[in-house]
Design a protein around this motif. Structure first.
Motif, mmCIF file in Angstrom:
data_model
loop_
_atom_site.group_PDB
_atom_site.id
_atom_site.type_symbol
_atom_site.label_atom_id
_atom_site.label_comp_id
_atom_site.label_asym_id
_atom_site.label_seq_id
_atom_site.Cartn_x
_atom_site.Cartn_y
_atom_site.Cartn_z
ATOM 1 N N GLY B 261 0.817 -1.212 0.000
ATOM 2 C CA GLY B 261 0.000 0.000 0.000
ATOM 3 C C GLY B 261 0.851 1.263 0.000
ATOM 4 O O GLY B 261 0.576 2.229 -0.716
ATOM 5 N N ILE B 264 2.682 1.817 -3.373
ATOM 6 C CA ILE B 264 1.798 2.416 -4.374
ATOM 7 C C ILE B 264 1.621 3.909 -4.097
ATOM 8 O O ILE B 264 1.791 4.745 -4.985
ATOM 9 C CB ILE B 264 0.429 1.690 -4.389
ATOM 10 C CG1 ILE B 264 0.605 0.246 -4.864
ATOM 11 C CG2 ILE B 264 -0.556 2.429 -5.280
ATOM 12 C CD1 ILE B 264 -0.632 -0.609 -4.691
ATOM 13 N N ALA B 265 1.317 4.231 -2.842
ATOM 14 C CA ALA B 265 1.090 5.643 -2.474
ATOM 15 C C ALA B 265 2.306 6.485 -2.827
ATOM 16 O O ALA B 265 2.182 7.575 -3.382
ATOM 17 C CB ALA B 265 0.772 5.743 -0.991
ATOM 18 N N PHE B 268 2.785 8.034 -6.175
ATOM 19 C CA PHE B 268 1.941 9.172 -6.541
ATOM 20 C C PHE B 268 2.274 10.382 -5.674
ATOM 21 O O PHE B 268 1.690 11.435 -5.811
ATOM 22 C CB PHE B 268 0.466 8.794 -6.411
ATOM 23 C CG PHE B 268 0.076 7.770 -7.422
ATOM 24 C CD1 PHE B 268 -0.349 8.147 -8.684
ATOM 25 C CD2 PHE B 268 0.182 6.418 -7.132
ATOM 26 C CE1 PHE B 268 -0.671 7.209 -9.625
ATOM 27 C CE2 PHE B 268 -0.139 5.464 -8.080
ATOM 28 C CZ PHE B 268 -0.567 5.857 -9.332
#
Lengths: 269, 308
Positions: B261, B264-265, B268
């Motif tokens: 998680g 992925i964060a 961005f």
């Protein structure tokens, strides 16, 4: 089957009771400790220095927290209203009458937001808004929250609706009431506790969300969880405990309300 | 007479079907536009090139997936197999499984305990279990950090009792992450198991006792198989959010060791590699989908079993 025999059949096992107590302690102790320390008079977050409301006063006077709280409330009210309206319409069309073509697909689509890990929903929304050119702010935040809240609103609403006898709307139909009349004068009033319960859940889900808001809120639309995260990054303060306790109280209030309304549902049935 | 009524009923319903679809369409449109489309865009982005200043270049590329498995040498541009990202996903998987196991170990006895309470008390117990779920996850995670910190109440109490000299290091460890995951999603385990136990056929339990089965035998051979659907549902409901979790590793793990998680964060936020982030999201979603398919299959199997 009487209840007494059921209990006799499922006999209790030694250790299950204590484990339940441990489970509840595990779930509640951190929240209790934070609430207690929010009333601590000293700045220390380790020692108890007497009872005081100081940190609440400070939190209320902190413009960052106040603005963020206002934003959170605004977004939650908008998103919950939209999600509840959409969920109510969807529930009536899906549950009244024979299954529609593609019924299963529609039902799984409604619960899709629950199946996707939140971080993926968050980045997917971010990419989407950037790609179609919607600036990050209240619009993107409310849109993303509405989508995410639909299944939470749908669950209590559909539970309530399936408990209302179809004979009622059939009778009204026999007496030449149009479908719109049936919905307006019979279904909606009877569904009201379910709708209110769904609104409460959607409202808390929006108010509580951090991950999606962290990605799709703009500089002026920071919500309370995002603000708290920012403050907690700098370090634990009793002020954070105070805000956390207030949010805790709001959540418990709304869940209690939703539960109470839902219980009325089962009693009527 | 009956036929005429049935025909009338049917024609009434046929006319109705259109208006029902019209009423259903706003919700479905919002879900398709607001979630299905974004997910498709994520899939598309995972096959594009990363833009120099974030965003994407609209050129097809498998670079993002390549980056997941291989490392590009900065000098000679050669690719070499690298397990760095696989390890992150492996660790996420491992921690999600551990958290699911912890939840099952605490959750099953609790669900069983609630199912054996008098019926009028059960709703209250269920309510007690549900409330923490609705409390802000960020606040719950911070609250857990607050009590397991080096200077937190647990360490203060242990030191006060002279049980330990130096504070016990709980926060910012892998143990803290698993604890946090279990803490976050425990209600998801308890509720479906409770529902399954309440629905299960208790005549079988009685029959087993009549045939002189011991309490342990009844638990293992009758009660647990009867609650299997609930156990699987609970496991899936804990596993899915755990494997994609962001807050527990970020706050309780101190953000030092990445989980899926956070990886992925990060793409961005700081790293600004959208295609790679999208590719990781697609891979994570695939893992989740496999779990869900397994779940649906097992539900169908139990349903078929019940019908027999």
């Amino acid at each position: 089957m009487s209840h007494a025999t059921r209990i006799d059949r499922l006999r209790s096992y030694p250790g299950f009771g204590p484990l339940t107590i441990i489970c509840l302690t595990f779930l509640y102790a951190p929240l209790l400790v934070v609430s207690v320390y929010s009333f601590n008079a000293t700045r220390s977050i380790t020692e108890w220095g007497g009872f005081s409301f100081d940190w609440y006063v400070r939190a209320f006077n902190n413009p960052t927290i106040r603005d963020a709280a206002g934003n959170s409330l605004f977004v939650a009210v908008c998103a919950a209203t939209l999600a509840t309206t959409l969920a109510t319409m969807a529930a009536i069309s899906l549950l009244r009458g024979p299954p529609l073509k593609g019924q299963t697909g529609a039902v799984s689509l409604v619960s899709l937001p629950l199946m996707v890990p939140e971080i993926i929903t968050a980045i997917a929304s971010l990419i989407f808004f950037v790609t179609i050119g919607v600036p990050l702010g209240f619009v993107s935040l409310i849109a993303a929250h509405t989508v995410f809240c639909i299944p939470f609103a749908y669950l209590p609403i559909s539970a309530r609706l399936s408990g209302i006898e179809a004979t009622l709307d059939e009778a009204a139909g026999d007496l030449y009431a149009s479908r719109a009349d049936v919905i307006r004068t019979i279904l909606i009033p009877l569904m009201m506790p379910g709708i209110a319960s769904g609104f409460c859940l959607a409202f808390i889900v929006s108010l509580d969300d951090f991950i999606i808001a962290n990605f799709v809120s703009g500089p002026g639309s920071t919500t309370l969880p995002v603000a708290i995260y920012g403050l907690a990054r700098i370090g634990f303060t009793p002020e954070i405990n105070a805000v956390a306790t207030l949010m805790l109280a709001v959540s418990i209030l709304f869940v209690g309300l939703s539960w109470f309304l839902g219980r009325k549902t089962t009693q009527i049935n | 007479m009956q036929d005429a009524a049935a025909v009338a009923q049917r024609s009434y319903r046929v006319g109705e079907a259109r208006s029902r679809r019209v009423m259903l369409s706003p919700a479905l449109t919002v879900l398709v536009v607001g979630l299905v489309c974004p997910l498709i865009i994520v899939l598309v982005y995972s096959f594009l090139e990363a833009g120099t200043y974030g965003g994407v270049e609209w050129r097809f590329s498998l670079e993002a997936y390549q980056q997941f498995l291989f490392q590009r040498d900065i000098f000679d541009d050669s690719l070499s197999f690298s397990t760095a990202y696989l390890e992150i996903f492996g660790r996420s998987l491992f921690m999600a499984v551990l958290a699911t196991a912890v939840c099952l170990a605490i959750g099953f006895p609790t669900a069983y305990f609630i199912a054996t309470r008098p019926p009028e008390q059960r709703m209250f117990w269920v309510f007690l279990i549900t409330v923490p779920y609705w409390v802000n996850l960020l606040i719950r995670t911070l609250a857990l950090l607050f009590i397991i910190r080096d200077q937190g109440p647990i360490n203060a109490a242990l030191q006060g009792l002279d049980m330990i000299d130096a504070p016990l290091r709980i926060a910012y460890t892998d143990f803290a992450i698993v604890l946090g995951l279990a803490y976050s999603y425990l209600p998801f385990m308890i509720l479906p198991i409770y529902a399954a136990l309440e629905r299960s056929d208790t005549r079988l339990v009685e029959a087993a006792y009549d045939l002189y089965a011991s309490k342990a035998r009844v638990l293992v051979d009758v009660v647990i198989p009867g609650a299997k659907a609930g156990i699987i549902a609970g496991a899936i409901l804990v596993f899915i959010p755990s494997i994609g979790s962001y807050l527990a590793p970020d706050i309780l793990g101190g953000g030092r060791e990445l989980l899926a998680g956070n990886l992925i964060a990060q793409q961005f936020q700081a790293s600004r590699n959208w295609p790679f982030g999208a590719a990781c999201a697609v891979i994570l979603m695939t893992v989740v989908m496999l779990g869900l398919i397994q779940f649906v299959r097992s539900q169908e199997r139990t349903r078929r079993g019940e019908m027999r």
